[in-house]
Motif scaffolding. Sequence first.
Motif, PDB file in Angstrom:
ATOM      1  N   ALA A   1       0.828  -1.209   0.000  1.00 41.17           N
ATOM      2  CA  ALA A   1       0.000   0.000   0.000  1.00 41.17           C
ATOM      3  C   ALA A   1       0.863   1.260   0.000  1.00 41.17           C
ATOM      4  CB  ALA A   1      -0.939  -0.011   1.198  1.00 41.17           C
ATOM      5  N   ALA A   2       1.980   1.224   0.710  1.00 38.53           N
ATOM      6  CA  ALA A   2       2.860   2.393   0.756  1.00 38.53           C
ATOM      7  C   ALA A   2       3.460   2.681  -0.615  1.00 38.53           C
ATOM      8  CB  ALA A   2       3.963   2.182   1.779  1.00 38.53           C
ATOM      9  N   THR A   3       3.861   1.632  -1.318  1.00 35.83           N
ATOM     10  CA  THR A   3       4.422   1.801  -2.660  1.00 35.83           C
ATOM     11  C   THR A   3       3.366   2.312  -3.626  1.00 35.83           C
ATOM     12  OG1 THR A   3       5.911  -0.034  -2.214  1.00 35.83           O
ATOM     13  CG2 THR A   3       5.692   0.649  -4.499  1.00 35.83           C
ATOM     14  N   LEU A   4       2.172   1.764  -3.512  1.00 36.52           N
ATOM     15  CA  LEU A   4       1.073   2.213  -4.367  1.00 36.52           C
ATOM     16  C   LEU A   4       0.729   3.673  -4.096  1.00 36.52           C
ATOM     17  CD1 LEU A   4      -1.090   1.470  -6.456  1.00 36.52           C
ATOM     18  CD2 LEU A   4      -2.555   0.803  -4.542  1.00 36.52           C
ATOM     19  N   ALA A   5       0.669   4.047  -2.833  1.00 35.75           N
ATOM     20  CA  ALA A   5       0.364   5.438  -2.486  1.00 35.75           C
ATOM     21  C   ALA A   5       1.452   6.379  -2.988  1.00 35.75           C
ATOM     22  CB  ALA A   5       0.196   5.577  -0.973  1.00 35.75           C
ATOM     23  N   ARG A   6       2.701   5.954  -2.867  1.00 31.63           N
ATOM     24  CA  ARG A   6       3.823   6.798  -3.303  1.00 31.63           C
ATOM     25  C   ARG A   6       3.807   6.998  -4.819  1.00 31.63           C
ATOM     26  NH1 ARG A   6       7.821   3.805  -1.646  1.00 31.63           N
ATOM     27  NH2 ARG A   6       7.469   4.391   0.515  1.00 31.63           N
ATOM     28  N   SER A   7       3.606   5.919  -5.565  1.00 37.94           N
ATOM     29  CA  SER A   7       3.606   6.056  -7.027  1.00 37.94           C
ATOM     30  C   SER A   7       2.381   6.831  -7.506  1.00 37.94           C
ATOM     31  CB  SER A   7       3.668   4.684  -7.690  1.00 37.94           C
ATOM     32  OG  SER A   7       2.507   3.940  -7.395  1.00 37.94           O
ATOM     33  N   THR A   8       1.245   6.660  -6.824  1.00 41.62           N
ATOM     34  CA  THR A   8       0.053   7.420  -7.181  1.00 41.62           C
ATOM     35  C   THR A   8       0.261   8.909  -6.916  1.00 41.62           C
ATOM     36  OG1 THR A   8      -1.309   5.508  -6.614  1.00 41.62           O
ATOM     37  CG2 THR A   8      -2.428   7.603  -6.775  1.00 41.62           C
ATOM     38  N   MET A   9       0.897   9.222  -5.801  1.00 36.54           N
ATOM     39  CA  MET A   9       1.169  10.625  -5.478  1.00 36.54           C
ATOM     40  C   MET A   9       2.138  11.239  -6.476  1.00 36.54           C
ATOM     41  SD  MET A   9       0.583  13.217  -3.525  1.00 36.54           S
ATOM     42  CE  MET A   9      -0.006  12.805  -1.922  1.00 36.54           C
ATOM     43  N   LYS A  10       3.163  10.503  -6.870  1.00 35.05           N
ATOM     44  CA  LYS A  10       4.127  11.031  -7.853  1.00 35.05           C
ATOM     45  C   LYS A  10       3.457  11.317  -9.187  1.00 35.05           C
ATOM     46  CE  LYS A  10       8.420   8.965  -6.200  1.00 35.05           C
ATOM     47  NZ  LYS A  10       9.494   8.030  -6.509  1.00 35.05           N
ATOM     48  N   PHE A  11       2.643  10.387  -9.657  1.00 34.13           N
ATOM     49  CA  PHE A  11       1.961  10.580 -10.937  1.00 34.13           C
ATOM     50  C   PHE A  11       0.958  11.717 -10.850  1.00 34.13           C
ATOM     51  CE2 PHE A  11      -0.916   9.270 -14.430  1.00 34.13           C
ATOM     52  CZ  PHE A  11       0.011   9.290 -15.445  1.00 34.13           C
ATOM     53  N   GLY A  12       0.234  11.803  -9.746  1.00 36.46           N
ATOM     54  CA  GLY A  12      -0.725  12.889  -9.552  1.00 36.46           C
ATOM     55  C   GLY A  12      -0.042  14.247  -9.466  1.00 36.46           C
ATOM     56  N   ALA A  13       1.096  14.284  -8.780  1.00 40.25           N
ATOM     57  CA  ALA A  13       1.842  15.543  -8.681  1.00 40.25           C
ATOM     58  C   ALA A  13       2.406  15.947 -10.041  1.00 40.25           C
ATOM     59  CB  ALA A  13       2.962  15.410  -7.659  1.00 40.25           C
TER      60      ALA A  13
ATOM     61  N   LEU B   1      -8.258  17.251 -13.484  1.00 39.69           N
ATOM     62  CA  LEU B   1      -9.139  16.271 -12.848  1.00 39.69           C
ATOM     63  C   LEU B   1      -8.387  15.015 -12.412  1.00 39.69           C
ATOM     64  CD1 LEU B   1     -12.319  16.557 -15.084  1.00 39.69           C
ATOM     65  CD2 LEU B   1     -11.920  17.536 -12.822  1.00 39.69           C
ATOM     66  N   LEU B   2      -7.519  14.490 -13.272  1.00 42.51           N
ATOM     67  CA  LEU B   2      -6.756  13.293 -12.904  1.00 42.51           C
ATOM     68  C   LEU B   2      -5.772  13.572 -11.769  1.00 42.51           C
ATOM     69  CD1 LEU B   2      -6.026  11.568 -16.323  1.00 42.51           C
ATOM     70  CD2 LEU B   2      -7.365  10.671 -14.438  1.00 42.51           C
ATOM     71  N   SER B   3      -5.169  14.747 -11.777  1.00 44.95           N
ATOM     72  CA  SER B   3      -4.250  15.097 -10.708  1.00 44.95           C
ATOM     73  C   SER B   3      -4.978  15.134  -9.370  1.00 44.95           C
ATOM     74  CB  SER B   3      -3.613  16.455 -10.991  1.00 44.95           C
ATOM     75  OG  SER B   3      -2.851  16.874  -9.885  1.00 44.95           O
ATOM     76  N   ALA B   4      -6.112  15.802  -9.339  1.00 47.03           N
ATOM     77  CA  ALA B   4      -6.873  15.871  -8.088  1.00 47.03           C
ATOM     78  C   ALA B   4      -7.336  14.486  -7.645  1.00 47.03           C
ATOM     79  CB  ALA B   4      -8.073  16.794  -8.263  1.00 47.03           C
ATOM     80  N   THR B   5      -7.772  13.665  -8.584  1.00 49.11           N
ATOM     81  CA  THR B   5      -8.243  12.319  -8.251  1.00 49.11           C
ATOM     82  C   THR B   5      -7.108  11.444  -7.734  1.00 49.11           C
ATOM     83  OG1 THR B   5      -9.944  12.505  -9.947  1.00 49.11           O
ATOM     84  CG2 THR B   5      -9.408  10.291  -9.177  1.00 49.11           C
ATOM     85  N   LEU B   6      -5.959  11.479  -8.393  1.00 46.50           N
ATOM     86  CA  LEU B   6      -4.846  10.629  -7.978  1.00 46.50           C
ATOM     87  C   LEU B   6      -4.256  11.063  -6.631  1.00 46.50           C
ATOM     88  CD1 LEU B   6      -3.038  10.055 -11.377  1.00 46.50           C
ATOM     89  CD2 LEU B   6      -4.310   8.392 -10.036  1.00 46.50           C
ATOM     90  N   ILE B   7      -4.154  12.351  -6.410  1.00 50.58           N
ATOM     91  CA  ILE B   7      -3.639  12.826  -5.126  1.00 50.58           C
ATOM     92  C   ILE B   7      -4.607  12.454  -4.003  1.00 50.58           C
ATOM     93  CG2 ILE B   7      -3.124  14.914  -3.792  1.00 50.58           C
ATOM     94  CD1 ILE B   7      -1.873  16.052  -6.368  1.00 50.58           C
ATOM     95  N   THR B   8      -5.895  12.600  -4.251  1.00 51.42           N
ATOM     96  CA  THR B   8      -6.891  12.204  -3.250  1.00 51.42           C
ATOM     97  C   THR B   8      -6.820  10.701  -2.978  1.00 51.42           C
ATOM     98  OG1 THR B   8      -8.343  13.999  -3.958  1.00 51.42           O
ATOM     99  CG2 THR B   8      -9.352  12.213  -2.693  1.00 51.42           C
ATOM    100  N   ALA B   9      -6.698   9.902  -4.018  1.00 47.54           N
ATOM    101  CA  ALA B   9      -6.599   8.457  -3.843  1.00 47.54           C
ATOM    102  C   ALA B   9      -5.351   8.088  -3.039  1.00 47.54           C
ATOM    103  CB  ALA B   9      -6.578   7.760  -5.197  1.00 47.54           C
ATOM    104  N   SER B  10      -4.255   8.758  -3.301  1.00 45.72           N
ATOM    105  CA  SER B  10      -3.028   8.490  -2.557  1.00 45.72           C
ATOM    106  C   SER B  10      -3.207   8.816  -1.081  1.00 45.72           C
ATOM    107  CB  SER B  10      -1.880   9.322  -3.143  1.00 45.72           C
ATOM    108  OG  SER B  10      -0.739   9.220  -2.339  1.00 45.72           O
ATOM    109  N   LEU B  11      -3.853   9.929  -0.791  1.00 47.62           N
ATOM    110  CA  LEU B  11      -4.078  10.299   0.606  1.00 47.62           C
ATOM    111  C   LEU B  11      -5.032   9.328   1.295  1.00 47.62           C
ATOM    112  CD1 LEU B  11      -4.296  14.181   0.251  1.00 47.62           C
ATOM    113  CD2 LEU B  11      -2.390  12.821   1.129  1.00 47.62           C
ATOM    114  N   VAL B  12      -6.032   8.838   0.577  1.00 47.29           N
ATOM    115  CA  VAL B  12      -6.955   7.860   1.146  1.00 47.29           C
ATOM    116  C   VAL B  12      -6.222   6.552   1.435  1.00 47.29           C
ATOM    117  CG1 VAL B  12      -8.956   6.413   0.604  1.00 47.29           C
ATOM    118  CG2 VAL B  12      -9.038   8.870   0.172  1.00 47.29           C
TER     119      VAL B  12
END
Length: 104
Positions: free
Chosen positions: A3-15, A72-83
């Motif tokens: 989950a940590a790796t998934l959250a990190r990669s999601t945050m990087k792509f969203g950022a 829209l994708l940036s906001a969605t991916l950053i939110t998903a990473s935080l969740v």
Amino acid sequence: MSAATLARSTMKFGAGLGVAAIVLIVLGPFINRNFGLGDSLSFMPLFAAWESEPVAVLVSLIYVTLLVPCVLLSATLITASLVIRHAEASEQATTTEESAASTH
């Protein structure tokens, strides 16, 4: 994938998409004034602009088509990473509380 790796990669792509959206927003007036429609839509309807300046209409359309999904994708991916991070932290806290309660 943890989950940590998934959250990190999601945050990087969203950022990254967020940075692309910011660049598009900053360059938007330059792109629209020099290559796109600019303010000409306020004087004529879209079909008239298409007949006289089809490339400018396409440039403006491509600009909007790139900008909206990036935001829209940036906001969605950053939110998903935080969740994901919150769920992981909550799970760890619950596990710690359960283990502490079972030892007492």
